[in-house]
Design a protein around this motif. Structure first.
Motif, PDB file in Angstrom:
ATOM      1  N   MET A   1     -19.251 -33.337  23.189  1.00  0.00           N
ATOM      2  CA  MET A   1     -18.473 -34.315  22.453  1.00  0.00           C
ATOM      3  C   MET A   1     -17.569 -33.590  21.462  1.00  0.00           C
ATOM      4  SD  MET A   1     -19.930 -37.395  20.169  1.00  0.00           S
ATOM      5  CE  MET A   1     -18.872 -38.697  19.694  1.00  0.00           C
ATOM      6  N   THR A   2     -16.304 -34.017  21.409  1.00  0.00           N
ATOM      7  CA  THR A   2     -15.357 -33.401  20.485  1.00  0.00           C
ATOM      8  C   THR A   2     -15.386 -34.110  19.145  1.00  0.00           C
ATOM      9  OG1 THR A   2     -13.502 -34.819  21.068  1.00  0.00           O
ATOM     10  CG2 THR A   2     -13.849 -32.880  22.447  1.00  0.00           C
ATOM     11  N   GLY A   3     -14.722 -33.536  18.179  1.00  0.00           N
ATOM     12  CA  GLY A   3     -14.629 -34.131  16.849  1.00  0.00           C
ATOM     13  C   GLY A   3     -13.461 -35.079  16.697  1.00  0.00           C
ATOM     14  N   ILE A   4     -12.745 -35.354  17.789  1.00  0.00           N
ATOM     15  CA  ILE A   4     -11.584 -36.242  17.735  1.00  0.00           C
ATOM     16  C   ILE A   4     -11.704 -37.287  18.836  1.00  0.00           C
ATOM     17  CG2 ILE A   4      -9.081 -36.416  17.994  1.00  0.00           C
ATOM     18  CD1 ILE A   4      -8.913 -33.502  17.036  1.00  0.00           C
ATOM     19  N   VAL A   5     -11.475 -38.534  18.455  1.00  0.00           N
ATOM     20  CA  VAL A   5     -11.382 -39.617  19.432  1.00  0.00           C
ATOM     21  C   VAL A   5      -9.991 -40.211  19.272  1.00  0.00           C
ATOM     22  CG1 VAL A   5     -12.239 -41.879  20.122  1.00  0.00           C
ATOM     23  CG2 VAL A   5     -13.847 -40.124  19.336  1.00  0.00           C
ATOM     24  N   SER A   6      -9.266 -40.302  20.348  1.00  0.00           N
ATOM     25  CA  SER A   6      -7.923 -40.884  20.324  1.00  0.00           C
ATOM     26  C   SER A   6      -7.839 -41.937  21.408  1.00  0.00           C
ATOM     27  CB  SER A   6      -6.868 -39.797  20.552  1.00  0.00           C
ATOM     28  OG  SER A   6      -5.583 -40.368  20.588  1.00  0.00           O
ATOM     29  N   ARG A   7      -7.441 -43.141  21.022  1.00  0.00           N
ATOM     30  CA  ARG A   7      -7.340 -44.256  21.971  1.00  0.00           C
ATOM     31  C   ARG A   7      -6.032 -44.980  21.736  1.00  0.00           C
ATOM     32  NH1 ARG A   7     -12.176 -47.008  22.879  1.00  0.00           N
ATOM     33  NH2 ARG A   7     -10.971 -48.063  24.468  1.00  0.00           N
ATOM     34  N   SER A   8      -5.582 -45.732  22.700  1.00  0.00           N
ATOM     35  CA  SER A   8      -4.358 -46.513  22.574  1.00  0.00           C
ATOM     36  C   SER A   8      -4.668 -47.996  22.740  1.00  0.00           C
ATOM     37  CB  SER A   8      -3.346 -46.094  23.640  1.00  0.00           C
ATOM     38  OG  SER A   8      -2.232 -46.960  23.618  1.00  0.00           O
ATOM     39  N   PHE A   9      -4.118 -48.811  21.850  1.00  0.00           N
ATOM     40  CA  PHE A   9      -4.248 -50.254  22.008  1.00  0.00           C
ATOM     41  C   PHE A   9      -3.526 -50.733  23.263  1.00  0.00           C
ATOM     42  CE2 PHE A   9      -5.237 -50.102  17.437  1.00  0.00           C
ATOM     43  CZ  PHE A   9      -6.368 -50.896  17.426  1.00  0.00           C
ATOM     44  N   ASP A  10      -2.602 -49.928  23.781  1.00  0.00           N
ATOM     45  CA  ASP A  10      -1.910 -50.296  25.014  1.00  0.00           C
ATOM     46  C   ASP A  10      -2.837 -50.228  26.227  1.00  0.00           C
ATOM     47  OD1 ASP A  10       0.423 -50.725  23.580  1.00  0.00           O
ATOM     48  OD2 ASP A  10       1.136 -48.674  23.895  1.00  0.00           O
ATOM     49  N   SER A  11      -4.011 -49.594  26.064  1.00  0.00           N
ATOM     50  CA  SER A  11      -5.054 -49.567  27.095  1.00  0.00           C
ATOM     51  C   SER A  11      -6.344 -50.109  26.480  1.00  0.00           C
ATOM     52  CB  SER A  11      -5.272 -48.135  27.598  1.00  0.00           C
ATOM     53  OG  SER A  11      -4.103 -47.627  28.179  1.00  0.00           O
ATOM     54  N   ALA A  12      -6.238 -51.289  25.894  1.00  0.00           N
ATOM     55  CA  ALA A  12      -7.364 -51.892  25.173  1.00  0.00           C
ATOM     56  C   ALA A  12      -8.541 -52.177  26.098  1.00  0.00           C
ATOM     57  CB  ALA A  12      -6.909 -53.184  24.502  1.00  0.00           C
TER      58      ALA A  12
END
Length: 123
Positions: A1-12
């Motif tokens: 597991m990395t220390g960064i989570v990045s998500r986009s609301f465009d792929s909710a």
């Protein structure tokens, strides 16, 4: 597991449309809870476009969030009101109505109140 989570609301993970095509709620599920992005289109009002889904007289969600763009007016059941615009942090207790001001969509991020928001009653 990395220390960064990045998500986009465009792929909710989930999108809930408001009645009348007046916007939507995009939800991301995180290990800390749900985070929502609402897009309230011009002409949107809670009593017209979410009340039929919620089945309550006023919005019963507790909101904590931030307005990204556009303007919205919030009126509490007791009469207190506020106008929120870009850069506004807000905390809104249950028991309110709200509507978009002007001809620009209001986009808001909320990390408390959108998990159960705009869910059809009985769901």
């Amino acid at each position: 597991m990395t220390g960064i989570v990045s998500r986009s609301f465009d792929s909710a993970d989930e999108t809930r449309p408001f009645d009348g095509g007046k916007g939507r709620l995009d939800l991301l599920n995180t290990d800390k809870g749900q985070i929502g992005r609402a897009v309230f289109e011009p002409g949107w009002q809670w009593t017209k476009h979410v009340k039929p889904l919620a089945g309550t007289d006023s919005c019963q969600a507790h909101h904590v969030g931030y307005v990204v763009s556009g303007r919205i007016k919030v009126v509490m059941d007791g009469g207190d009101s506020a106008e929120l615009g870009p850069g506004s942090f807000y905390e809104i207790q249950p028991g309110h109505d709200a509507w978009v001001l002007g001809d620009e969509a209001c986009v808001a991020l909320d990390w408390v109140g959108f998990g159960d928001y705009a869910v059809p009653s009985g769901s």
